[in-house]
Design a protein around this motif. Structure first.
Motif, PDB file in Angstrom:
ATOM      1  N   VAL A 140       0.831  -1.208   0.000  1.00 49.35           N
ATOM      2  CA  VAL A 140       0.000   0.000   0.000  1.00 49.35           C
ATOM      3  C   VAL A 140       0.865   1.257   0.000  1.00 49.35           C
ATOM      4  CG1 VAL A 140      -1.654   1.344   1.356  1.00 49.35           C
ATOM      5  CG2 VAL A 140      -1.968  -1.122   1.089  1.00 49.35           C
ATOM      6  N   VAL A 141       1.903   1.271   0.835  1.00 47.08           N
ATOM      7  CA  VAL A 141       2.792   2.440   0.905  1.00 47.08           C
ATOM      8  C   VAL A 141       3.511   2.660  -0.420  1.00 47.08           C
ATOM      9  CG1 VAL A 141       4.891   3.347   1.986  1.00 47.08           C
ATOM     10  CG2 VAL A 141       3.104   2.338   3.401  1.00 47.08           C
ATOM     11  N   LEU A 142       4.006   1.583  -1.028  1.00 45.35           N
ATOM     12  CA  LEU A 142       4.690   1.703  -2.314  1.00 45.35           C
ATOM     13  C   LEU A 142       3.750   2.195  -3.403  1.00 45.35           C
ATOM     14  CD1 LEU A 142       6.929  -1.511  -2.306  1.00 45.35           C
ATOM     15  CD2 LEU A 142       7.643   0.853  -1.915  1.00 45.35           C
ATOM     16  N   HIS A 143       2.490   1.773  -3.350  1.00 48.45           N
ATOM     17  CA  HIS A 143       1.509   2.278  -4.310  1.00 48.45           C
ATOM     18  C   HIS A 143       1.254   3.770  -4.102  1.00 48.45           C
ATOM     19  CE1 HIS A 143      -0.391  -1.915  -5.248  1.00 48.45           C
ATOM     20  NE2 HIS A 143       0.602  -1.628  -6.058  1.00 48.45           N
ATOM     21  N   GLN A 144       1.115   4.184  -2.849  1.00 46.88           N
ATOM     22  CA  GLN A 144       0.855   5.583  -2.558  1.00 46.88           C
ATOM     23  C   GLN A 144       2.029   6.480  -2.928  1.00 46.88           C
ATOM     24  OE1 GLN A 144      -0.306   5.679   1.572  1.00 46.88           O
ATOM     25  NE2 GLN A 144      -2.418   4.998   1.142  1.00 46.88           N
ATOM     26  N   LEU A 145       3.250   5.943  -2.822  1.00 44.73           N
ATOM     27  CA  LEU A 145       4.436   6.701  -3.216  1.00 44.73           C
ATOM     28  C   LEU A 145       4.711   6.606  -4.714  1.00 44.73           C
ATOM     29  CD1 LEU A 145       6.849   5.742  -0.266  1.00 44.73           C
ATOM     30  CD2 LEU A 145       5.623   7.902  -0.598  1.00 44.73           C
ATOM     31  N   HIS A 146       3.848   5.878  -5.425  1.00 43.85           N
ATOM     32  CA  HIS A 146       3.964   5.687  -6.871  1.00 43.85           C
ATOM     33  C   HIS A 146       5.269   4.985  -7.263  1.00 43.85           C
ATOM     34  CE1 HIS A 146       0.423   8.214  -7.343  1.00 43.85           C
ATOM     35  NE2 HIS A 146       1.008   9.155  -6.614  1.00 43.85           N
ATOM     36  N   LEU A 147       5.770   4.173  -6.351  1.00 43.03           N
ATOM     37  CA  LEU A 147       6.938   3.354  -6.657  1.00 43.03           C
ATOM     38  C   LEU A 147       6.528   2.030  -7.290  1.00 43.03           C
ATOM     39  CD1 LEU A 147       9.050   3.978  -3.422  1.00 43.03           C
ATOM     40  CD2 LEU A 147       9.327   5.036  -5.675  1.00 43.03           C
ATOM     41  N   LEU A 148       5.247   1.690  -7.167  1.00 40.24           N
ATOM     42  CA  LEU A 148       4.667   0.530  -7.833  1.00 40.24           C
ATOM     43  C   LEU A 148       3.463   0.970  -8.642  1.00 40.24           C
ATOM     44  CD1 LEU A 148       4.637  -2.364  -5.173  1.00 40.24           C
ATOM     45  CD2 LEU A 148       6.048  -2.238  -7.229  1.00 40.24           C
ATOM     46  N   ASP A 194      -1.565  -1.556 -10.836  1.00 42.64           N
ATOM     47  CA  ASP A 194      -1.963  -2.933 -11.152  1.00 42.64           C
ATOM     48  C   ASP A 194      -0.890  -3.961 -10.796  1.00 42.64           C
ATOM     49  OD1 ASP A 194      -0.238  -1.915 -13.022  1.00 42.64           O
ATOM     50  OD2 ASP A 194      -1.095  -3.033 -14.710  1.00 42.64           O
ATOM     51  N   VAL A 195       0.183  -3.522 -10.135  1.00 42.28           N
ATOM     52  CA  VAL A 195       1.277  -4.427  -9.753  1.00 42.28           C
ATOM     53  C   VAL A 195       1.147  -4.771  -8.272  1.00 42.28           C
ATOM     54  CG1 VAL A 195       3.769  -4.700  -9.509  1.00 42.28           C
ATOM     55  CG2 VAL A 195       2.825  -3.524 -11.516  1.00 42.28           C
ATOM     56  N   ASN A 196       1.011  -6.047  -7.969  1.00 47.72           N
ATOM     57  CA  ASN A 196       0.923  -6.525  -6.588  1.00 47.72           C
ATOM     58  C   ASN A 196       1.912  -7.674  -6.392  1.00 47.72           C
ATOM     59  OD1 ASN A 196      -1.214  -4.874  -5.434  1.00 47.72           O
ATOM     60  ND2 ASN A 196      -2.575  -5.933  -6.867  1.00 47.72           N
ATOM     61  N   PRO A 197       3.155  -7.354  -6.063  1.00 50.47           N
ATOM     62  CA  PRO A 197       4.160  -8.414  -5.934  1.00 50.47           C
ATOM     63  C   PRO A 197       3.848  -9.371  -4.790  1.00 50.47           C
ATOM     64  CG  PRO A 197       5.020  -6.307  -5.158  1.00 50.47           C
ATOM     65  CD  PRO A 197       3.703  -6.021  -5.792  1.00 50.47           C
ATOM     66  N   VAL A 198       4.081 -10.639  -5.037  1.00 49.16           N
ATOM     67  CA  VAL A 198       3.913 -11.669  -4.001  1.00 49.16           C
ATOM     68  C   VAL A 198       5.284 -11.857  -3.353  1.00 49.16           C
ATOM     69  CG1 VAL A 198       3.120 -14.009  -3.497  1.00 49.16           C
ATOM     70  CG2 VAL A 198       2.121 -12.733  -5.400  1.00 49.16           C
ATOM     71  N   TRP A 199       5.522 -11.099  -2.300  1.00 48.33           N
ATOM     72  CA  TRP A 199       6.851 -11.017  -1.711  1.00 48.33           C
ATOM     73  C   TRP A 199       7.358 -12.362  -1.205  1.00 48.33           C
ATOM     74  CZ3 TRP A 199       8.713  -6.362  -2.796  1.00 48.33           C
ATOM     75  CH2 TRP A 199       7.839  -5.270  -2.878  1.00 48.33           C
ATOM     76  N   LEU A 200       6.476 -13.164  -0.654  1.00 48.53           N
ATOM     77  CA  LEU A 200       6.892 -14.391   0.034  1.00 48.53           C
ATOM     78  C   LEU A 200       6.691 -15.645  -0.811  1.00 48.53           C
ATOM     79  CD1 LEU A 200       5.355 -13.627   3.549  1.00 48.53           C
ATOM     80  CD2 LEU A 200       7.638 -13.056   2.696  1.00 48.53           C
ATOM     81  N   ALA A 201       6.574 -15.480  -2.120  1.00 51.18           N
ATOM     82  CA  ALA A 201       6.289 -16.638  -2.974  1.00 51.18           C
ATOM     83  C   ALA A 201       7.523 -17.483  -3.239  1.00 51.18           C
ATOM     84  CB  ALA A 201       5.690 -16.182  -4.301  1.00 51.18           C
ATOM     85  N   ASP A 202       8.683 -16.844  -3.376  1.00 49.79           N
ATOM     86  CA  ASP A 202       9.910 -17.548  -3.735  1.00 49.79           C
ATOM     87  C   ASP A 202      10.724 -17.840  -2.478  1.00 49.79           C
ATOM     88  OD1 ASP A 202      12.177 -18.568  -4.823  1.00 49.79           O
ATOM     89  OD2 ASP A 202      12.581 -16.906  -6.185  1.00 49.79           O
ATOM     90  N   SER A 203      10.920 -19.112  -2.151  1.00 52.45           N
ATOM     91  CA  SER A 203      11.643 -19.482  -0.931  1.00 52.45           C
ATOM     92  C   SER A 203      13.112 -19.073  -0.985  1.00 52.45           C
ATOM     93  CB  SER A 203      11.532 -20.991  -0.687  1.00 52.45           C
ATOM     94  OG  SER A 203      12.074 -21.716  -1.774  1.00 52.45           O
TER      95      SER A 203
END
Length: 282
Positions: free
Chosen positions: A128-136, A139-148
């Motif tokens: 949410v913060v990255l979206h508000q700062l327009h750094l993302l 329509d981009v929602n990275p799945v941070w914890l997907a890759d072990s």
């Protein structure tokens, strides 16, 4: 009479610590699988050889070493900076010294759940913060914890946030023991801020630094509970892999060998740190 009084405590220590350690060492030399129901039989060092050849163990050991090195270094760096700041005289110092303990006081599982929420895709705090700062892009929602393979770095972030106050407290105690006369003499000699840090502060708090390194290295190498929140991949740490072999698959002999090898590595690291400390004191 004195021996009689300490017998209850000695009994509890032997029953809850000494005997389990002894039992683990013995089991590490046996083929012991509770699921098979075939009993146990002596196999010598076969469990140790199998563990060393295991791809899962090698991967988990590499990830554990990465986690230990990065988390301890970052915690020591930020803990040192925090201790320097909290050692200064300013208004509200007692308040900030008190609240910095909060992350450390939280349960590890609570810490893990907090960071899991922050890293949740879509509505997680970081996204949410990255979206508000327009750094993302919206329509981009990275799945941070997907890759072990990358997850360990987020675990490091959570661990650094929680354990930096612990390092801060240890180093702050060391800073407060330094005599102000040393700094006054250095100022008279024309020493600046960085020279005072290099030639006075760091040498004087070396014992505190070593203590923090030993305690945090031992703690980081045994990381387990926060990983159960972030992932179900047991290869993210040696402790997680050991737990899975012991209490999920019931390979008690193999798990005991892993536990013994982990204890040996931690013991060797502690010996190295202590010898380094003794050399500096000499």
């Amino acid at each position: 009479m004195a021996l009689l009084f300490i017998l209850p405590t000695a009994y509890l220590l032997v029953k809850t610590f000494v005997y389990p350690v002894y039992q683990t060492i013995v089991w590490s030399f046996y083929q012991y699988n509770l699921m098979e129901g075939s009993g146990s039989f002596y196999v010598g060092f076969k469990n140790y050889l199998d563990v060393l050849k295991s791809a899962d163990f090698q991967l988990s050991m590499n990830r554990t070493l990465v986690f230990t090195v990065l988390s301890v270094v970052l915690e020591l760096f930020f803990g040192f900076i925090s201790a320097l700041l909290l050692n200064q005289t300013f208004k509200g110092r007692s308040f900030f010294r008190a609240i910095i303990i909060i992350p450390w006081a939280l349960l590890t599982l609570v810490n893990g759940l907090t960071w899991q929420w922050l890293l949740t895709p879509g509505y997680g705090g970081i996204t949410v913060v990255l979206h508000q700062l327009h750094l993302l892009a919206p329509d981009v929602n990275p799945v941070w914890l997907a890759d072990s393979s990358h997850l360990i770095y987020f675990v490091i972030l959570a661990d650094v946030w929680k354990m930096t106050p612990f390092i801060t407290i240890i180093l702050l105690a060391g800073l407060q023991s330094i005599s102000s006369d040393l700094y006054e003499a250095a100022m008279l000699d024309g020493a600046g801020f960085w020279k005072k840090i290099r030639y006075i502060t760091i040498p004087q708090i070396a014992p505190s630094v070593m203590m923090a390194l030993v305690l945090r290295t031992m703690g980081a190498f045994k990381v387990y509970d926060v990983l159960t929140v972030f992932t179900g991949d047991a290869t993210t740490s040696v402790s997680y892999l050991t737990f899975n072999n012991a209490f999920r698959y019931f390979f008690l002999g193999k798990a005991s060998a892993m536990a013994c090898m982990t204890a040996i590595v931690i013991l060797l690291l502690a010996i190295i740190y202590i010898r380094m400390l003794n050399k500096k004191e000499d």
